[in-house]
Design an enzyme around this catalytic site. Sequence first.
Site, PDB file in Angstrom:
ATOM      1  N   HIS A 296       0.944  -0.948  -0.112  1.00 17.17           N
ATOM      2  CA  HIS A 296      -0.070   0.178  -0.246  1.00 17.17           C
ATOM      3  C   HIS A 296       1.129   1.182  -0.039  1.00 17.17           C
ATOM      4  O   HIS A 296       1.463   1.390   0.846  1.00 17.17           O
ATOM      5  CB  HIS A 296      -0.802  -0.050   0.526  1.00 17.17           C
ATOM      6  CG  HIS A 296      -1.537  -1.250   1.712  1.00 17.17           C
ATOM      7  ND1 HIS A 296      -0.996  -2.270   2.032  1.00 17.17           N
ATOM      8  CD2 HIS A 296      -3.068  -1.521   1.037  1.00 17.17           C
ATOM      9  CE1 HIS A 296      -2.215  -3.165   1.758  1.00 17.17           C
ATOM     10  NE2 HIS A 296      -3.572  -2.683   1.643  1.00 17.17           N
TER      11      HIS A 296
ATOM     12  N   PRO B 246      -6.053  -5.428  11.280  1.00 18.90           N
ATOM     13  CA  PRO B 246      -7.576  -5.364  11.192  1.00 18.90           C
ATOM     14  C   PRO B 246      -7.841  -4.027  11.045  1.00 18.90           C
ATOM     15  O   PRO B 246      -7.220  -3.253  12.667  1.00 18.90           O
ATOM     16  CB  PRO B 246      -7.944  -6.284  12.062  1.00 18.90           C
ATOM     17  CG  PRO B 246      -6.689  -6.821  12.306  1.00 18.90           C
ATOM     18  CD  PRO B 246      -5.643  -6.495  12.329  1.00 18.90           C
ATOM     19  N   LEU B 247      -8.555  -2.776  11.027  1.00 19.78           N
ATOM     20  CA  LEU B 247      -8.779  -1.732  11.334  1.00 19.78           C
ATOM     21  C   LEU B 247      -9.690  -1.218  11.790  1.00 19.78           C
ATOM     22  O   LEU B 247     -10.175  -2.057  13.227  1.00 19.78           O
ATOM     23  CB  LEU B 247      -9.066  -0.606  10.032  1.00 19.78           C
ATOM     24  CG  LEU B 247      -8.964  -0.700   8.701  1.00 19.78           C
ATOM     25  CD1 LEU B 247      -9.445  -0.673   7.044  1.00 19.78           C
ATOM     26  CD2 LEU B 247      -7.335   0.124   8.831  1.00 19.78           C
TER      27      LEU B 247
ATOM     28  N   ASP C 145      -9.191   6.456   8.296  1.00 23.58           N
ATOM     29  CA  ASP C 145     -10.829   6.395   7.224  1.00 23.58           C
ATOM     30  C   ASP C 145     -11.001   5.099   8.346  1.00 23.58           C
ATOM     31  O   ASP C 145     -12.084   5.228   8.197  1.00 23.58           O
ATOM     32  CB  ASP C 145     -11.084   6.702   6.617  1.00 23.58           C
ATOM     33  CG  ASP C 145     -10.506   7.657   5.673  1.00 23.58           C
ATOM     34  OD1 ASP C 145     -10.494   9.363   6.602  1.00 23.58           O
ATOM     35  OD2 ASP C 145      -9.717   8.608   4.494  1.00 23.58           O
ATOM     36  N   GLY C 146     -10.442   4.439   7.388  1.00 19.57           N
ATOM     37  CA  GLY C 146     -11.494   3.029   8.004  1.00 19.57           C
ATOM     38  C   GLY C 146     -10.534   2.664   9.026  1.00 19.57           C
ATOM     39  O   GLY C 146     -12.031   2.163   9.990  1.00 19.57           O
TER      40      GLY C 146
ATOM     41  N   HIS D 145      -4.039   3.717  -3.092  1.00 14.18           N
ATOM     42  CA  HIS D 145      -4.372   3.047  -2.058  1.00 14.18           C
ATOM     43  C   HIS D 145      -4.073   1.201  -1.569  1.00 14.18           C
ATOM     44  O   HIS D 145      -2.830   1.069  -0.936  1.00 14.18           O
ATOM     45  CB  HIS D 145      -6.039   2.376  -1.738  1.00 14.18           C
ATOM     46  CG  HIS D 145      -6.335   1.689  -0.402  1.00 14.18           C
ATOM     47  ND1 HIS D 145      -6.393   1.951   0.286  1.00 14.18           N
ATOM     48  CD2 HIS D 145      -6.094  -0.179  -0.484  1.00 14.18           C
ATOM     49  CE1 HIS D 145      -6.288   1.014   1.416  1.00 14.18           C
ATOM     50  NE2 HIS D 145      -5.797  -0.547   0.793  1.00 14.18           N
TER      51      HIS D 145
ATOM     52  N   GLU E  98     -17.449  -4.348  24.890  1.00  9.88           N
ATOM     53  CA  GLU E  98     -16.660  -5.782  24.983  1.00  9.88           C
ATOM     54  C   GLU E  98     -15.481  -5.597  24.132  1.00  9.88           C
ATOM     55  O   GLU E  98     -14.590  -6.131  24.288  1.00  9.88           O
ATOM     56  CB  GLU E  98     -17.072  -7.356  24.709  1.00  9.88           C
ATOM     57  CG  GLU E  98     -18.485  -6.990  25.731  1.00  9.88           C
ATOM     58  CD  GLU E  98     -19.635  -6.515  25.374  1.00  9.88           C
ATOM     59  OE1 GLU E  98     -19.735  -5.614  24.632  1.00  9.88           O
ATOM     60  OE2 GLU E  98     -20.702  -6.255  26.414  1.00  9.88           O
TER      61      GLU E  98
ATOM     62  N   PHE F 163     -20.738 -12.978  24.792  1.00  7.02           N
ATOM     63  CA  PHE F 163     -20.463 -12.152  23.986  1.00  7.02           C
ATOM     64  C   PHE F 163     -18.622 -11.498  24.106  1.00  7.02           C
ATOM     65  O   PHE F 163     -18.161 -10.589  23.237  1.00  7.02           O
ATOM     66  CB  PHE F 163     -20.899 -10.788  25.310  1.00  7.02           C
ATOM     67  CG  PHE F 163     -22.363 -10.715  25.451  1.00  7.02           C
ATOM     68  CD1 PHE F 163     -22.995 -10.988  24.229  1.00  7.02           C
ATOM     69  CD2 PHE F 163     -22.758 -10.229  26.476  1.00  7.02           C
ATOM     70  CE1 PHE F 163     -24.613 -11.200  24.912  1.00  7.02           C
ATOM     71  CE2 PHE F 163     -24.205 -10.450  27.400  1.00  7.02           C
ATOM     72  CZ  PHE F 163     -24.572 -10.626  25.522  1.00  7.02           C
TER      73      PHE F 163
ATOM     74  N   HIS G  30     -20.959 -17.017  33.225  1.00  5.54           N
ATOM     75  CA  HIS G  30     -22.289 -17.886  32.845  1.00  5.54           C
ATOM     76  C   HIS G  30     -21.545 -18.581  31.374  1.00  5.54           C
ATOM     77  O   HIS G  30     -22.522 -17.957  29.699  1.00  5.54           O
ATOM     78  CB  HIS G  30     -23.455 -15.773  32.616  1.00  5.54           C
ATOM     79  CG  HIS G  30     -22.707 -15.131  33.623  1.00  5.54           C
ATOM     80  ND1 HIS G  30     -22.885 -15.130  34.004  1.00  5.54           N
ATOM     81  CD2 HIS G  30     -24.503 -15.008  34.330  1.00  5.54           C
ATOM     82  CE1 HIS G  30     -23.185 -14.425  35.358  1.00  5.54           C
ATOM     83  NE2 HIS G  30     -24.039 -14.833  35.274  1.00  5.54           N
TER      84      HIS G  30
ATOM     85  N   ASP H 118     -31.969 -16.418  31.263  1.00  9.00           N
ATOM     86  CA  ASP H 118     -31.771 -15.075  30.870  1.00  9.00           C
ATOM     87  C   ASP H 118     -31.825 -16.344  29.399  1.00  9.00           C
ATOM     88  O   ASP H 118     -31.652 -15.299  28.071  1.00  9.00           O
ATOM     89  CB  ASP H 118     -30.192 -14.823  30.729  1.00  9.00           C
ATOM     90  CG  ASP H 118     -29.992 -13.730  31.609  1.00  9.00           C
ATOM     91  OD1 ASP H 118     -31.814 -13.155  31.894  1.00  9.00           O
ATOM     92  OD2 ASP H 118     -29.036 -13.169  32.357  1.00  9.00           O
TER      93      ASP H 118
ATOM     94  N   HIS I 208     -27.803 -15.362  25.843  1.00 10.03           N
ATOM     95  CA  HIS I 208     -27.076 -15.369  26.854  1.00 10.03           C
ATOM     96  C   HIS I 208     -27.099 -17.264  27.227  1.00 10.03           C
ATOM     97  O   HIS I 208     -25.650 -16.840  27.563  1.00 10.03           O
ATOM     98  CB  HIS I 208     -27.430 -14.490  28.082  1.00 10.03           C
ATOM     99  CG  HIS I 208     -27.801 -13.355  28.077  1.00 10.03           C
ATOM    100  ND1 HIS I 208     -29.167 -12.793  27.361  1.00 10.03           N
ATOM    101  CD2 HIS I 208     -27.312 -12.677  29.050  1.00 10.03           C
ATOM    102  CE1 HIS I 208     -28.888 -11.171  27.772  1.00 10.03           C
ATOM    103  NE2 HIS I 208     -28.309 -11.401  28.378  1.00 10.03           N
TER     104      HIS I 208
HETATM  105  C1  LIG Z   1     -11.490  -4.659  10.368  1.00  6.98           C
HETATM  106  C2  LIG Z   1     -10.658  -4.563   8.497  1.00  6.98           C
HETATM  107  N1  LIG Z   1     -11.495  -4.461   7.803  1.00  6.98           N
HETATM  108  C3  LIG Z   1     -11.398  -4.364   6.106  1.00  6.98           C
HETATM  109  C4  LIG Z   1      -9.498  -4.379   6.086  1.00  6.98           C
HETATM  110  C5  LIG Z   1      -9.440  -4.017   4.135  1.00  6.98           C
HETATM  111  N2  LIG Z   1      -8.119  -2.566   4.245  1.00  6.98           N
HETATM  112  C6  LIG Z   1      -7.598  -2.987   4.656  1.00  6.98           C
HETATM  113  S1  LIG Z   1      -7.413  -0.890   4.481  1.00  6.98           S
HETATM  114  C7  LIG Z   1      -9.282  -0.467   4.512  1.00  6.98           C
HETATM  115  C8  LIG Z   1      -9.257   0.743   3.468  1.00  6.98           C
HETATM  116  C9  LIG Z   1      -9.080   1.284   4.386  1.00  6.98           C
HETATM  117  O1  LIG Z   1      -9.474   3.107   3.715  1.00  6.98           O
HETATM  118  P1  LIG Z   1      -8.308   3.796   4.283  1.00  6.98           P
HETATM  119  O2  LIG Z   1      -8.155   3.979   6.475  1.00  6.98           O
HETATM  120  O3  LIG Z   1      -9.274   5.264   4.457  1.00  6.98           O
HETATM  121  O4  LIG Z   1      -7.353   3.931   4.273  1.00  6.98           O
HETATM  122  P2  LIG Z   1      -5.837   4.583   2.888  1.00  6.98           P
HETATM  123  O5  LIG Z   1      -6.855   4.116   1.752  1.00  6.98           O
HETATM  124  O6  LIG Z   1      -6.951   6.028   3.135  1.00  6.98           O
HETATM  125  O7  LIG Z   1      -4.630   4.310   2.892  1.00  6.98           O
HETATM  126  C10 LIG Z   1      -9.265  -1.980   4.228  1.00  6.98           C
HETATM  127  C11 LIG Z   1     -11.556  -1.895   3.569  1.00  6.98           C
HETATM  128  C12 LIG Z   1      -9.024  -4.367   7.184  1.00  6.98           C
HETATM  129  N3  LIG Z   1      -7.519  -4.456   7.298  1.00  6.98           N
HETATM  130  N4  LIG Z   1      -9.683  -4.565   8.009  1.00  6.98           N
HETATM  131 MG   LIG Z   2      -8.800   7.284   3.139  1.00  6.90          MG
END
Ligand SMILES: Cc1ncc(C[n+]2csc(CCOP(=O)(O)OP(=O)(O)O)c2C)c(N)n1
Ligand SMILES: [Mg+2]
Length: 672
Positions: free
Chosen positions: A35, A125-126, A162-163, A266, A415, A441, A465, A473, A477
């Site tokens: 990237h 993982p974002l 953004d993600g 990207h 959580e 959960f 639980h 529950d 649950h």
């Molecule tokens: C939880 C999660 N879902 C999906 C992805 C796949 N993914 C990697 S980057 C991205 C887009 C992220 O956008 P942004 O944060 O704006 O990054 P930019 O394109 O600006 O570098 C996605 C959907 C991931 N890494 N983690």
């Molecule tokens: Mg972005």
Amino acid sequence: MNISELRERHPTHWMKAAALRVLAMDAVQAANSGHPGMPMGMADVATVLFERHLKFDPSAPDWPDRDRFVLSAGHGSMLLYGLLYLTGYPGMTIEEIKRFRQLGSKTEGHPERHPGNGIETTTGPLGQGLATAVGMAIAEESLAARFGRRVVDHHTYVIAGDGCLMEGISHEAIALAGKQKLSRLIVMWDDNGISIDGKVILSDITDQMARFAAAGWSVHACDGHDPEDIDRALTEAKASTLPAMIACRTHIGFGAPTKQDTKAAHGSPLGPEEIARVREIYGWTSAPFEIPDDIRASWQATGARGATSRAAWEGRLGALSNTRRAEFERVQSGALPARFGKAIAAFKKAQSAGRKAVATRKSSEMVLEVVNAVVPETLGGSADLTGSNNTLTKDLGVFDPENRGGRYIHYGIREHGMAAAMNGIAAHGGAIPYGGTFLVFSDYARGAMRLSALMGARVVYVLTHDSIGLGEDGPTHQPVEHLANLRALPNMFVFRPADTVETAEAWEIALGSMTTPSVLALTRQNLPVLRTRHTNQNLSARGAYVLAEATGRRRAILLATGSEVEIAMAARAALEAKGIGTRVVSMPCWELFAAQDEAYRRKVLPAGPVRVAVEAALEFGWERWLCGERGAGKKAGFVGMRGFGASGPIDELYARFGITAEAVAEKVEALL
Ligand SMILES: Cc1ncc(C[n+]2csc(CCOP(=O)(O)OP(=O)(O)O)c2C)c(N)n1
Ligand SMILES: [Mg+2]
């Protein structure tokens, strides 16, 4: 600010940032994957941060008082690797950069925690990085309260995309940080308006500044390419008494003639033609992976900047009393206090003698009374189920902005945020996090739990639980698939203790496991003490052991965990009364049993007798112990759940789903 202006007004800054950009662009091209857009967009912000604000010393990557830098937008990993290389982390050589994303390199596709190389936490993982950073900031405040600002005085900086901000976990994280007034947490948002599908407005029109402000943050904005404006925003953010977010307006793929500001920048190599044109636009004439001497020297000066403050810090640490310094060093090393093992043994002895029937969630609270008194670095908490999870012990005090010495965190109904924060506390070092919710959960926390396991973070999940035994529950649950689900995670100990003694043993192992997180699956319902004969030895450490031996010829082996060990013991009594020699094996932790040598496993599970397992959960996974390990399908049975549970009183539920001693005994007899 555009590129020609930047080059003219800030030539040195420009070339330093360009070095990061070109490294990213070239490494992604060489790997033919990765990237480039994000590092090219955020290089100016990162350069100003490292040059003027971040406290770090590449010659001592694990310096406890360093600022933590978290690249939450982990796909932009080349930005981090470039920074580590250019500032002179010994582990991050140009060879590693050239081997970006190759097997065995230190430059994995997404950053994987390696504090020795300057990688504070695993991201990809974002949203996880941002939420983990909240825990780091919590740990910093907690340690400062314990040891004083003279030795604990740092910040946590995050780059989030953004993600990261769109992911649900960000909401939990920012709300927790806002409430906790974590003023040393600074999030730099890469506000580039682009994600994978295209423009962010395809899916999101949130006013992020308003959202952060509403959660109690101080919000700032800057031109993410103008070094003076970035510096101003960072300076303001640091001065705030609240956690701070800086919206950095940037261009993804900055300077790429056809790809800047588009999704094309990207996540794929720019291609040789675009790269050649970017070099011209940047005024960068060096070959791939070559850094001009003056730029290298300037980056090295940035890397050397922290040595003086580290030396001063060493002096202040040395000025602490011997006892305080030793304690600081102990908690940093992760070692438990010397008297911990004795305290657990004494507790076990008293419980074996007292034989009080309690729920294992209560057992856990009783153990925690001992643990928290002896291990001052625990930081407990719950996701708004304190009274149900039994996670709060007396004298802990509540951690909040007015009481940083408190050791109990009200995580709120969050959580996932709690689990990620615990990862951050563990990754920061100096404290041991545990936190509670209902086992069912754990689904809501699993993204972060997976990272606990992947990173090898010492985090303890107190999940109460743990079956239909919770009763009224109902099925929403009542976990049925969760034990299997968590057992499927590599490097996660899943304990399901049968009584107070096993619960104490589980805690002892969990706290002593420096590189493996643990789940403690605990009951709501009372269970008798089954381990009535005391031994200092931790029997649960072998994962499974013979709790009751067959009298006479052994014809059946009953395997059980947690609340069903009591049922297995009752079934054994019935079978023995009929002359059927029956052994009961308690299996508090599959992972530990699987790790034993074959001789031990064979001793516990010899070939020959019929085997019946009983667990108030789905069968998924039990085949291994029933049919594998010298077992045979035609001599094996399972008593447990076949689907979801139901709402009703506990005794009726166990009868309704046929999880009874009679059912176990019948199954054995049918198999004989
Ligand atoms: C939880 C999660 N879902 C999906 C992805 C796949 N993914 C990697 S980057 C991205 C887009 C992220 O956008 P942004 O944060 O704006 O990054 P930019 O394109 O600006 O570098 C996605 C959907 C991931 N890494 N983690
Ligand atoms: Mg972005």
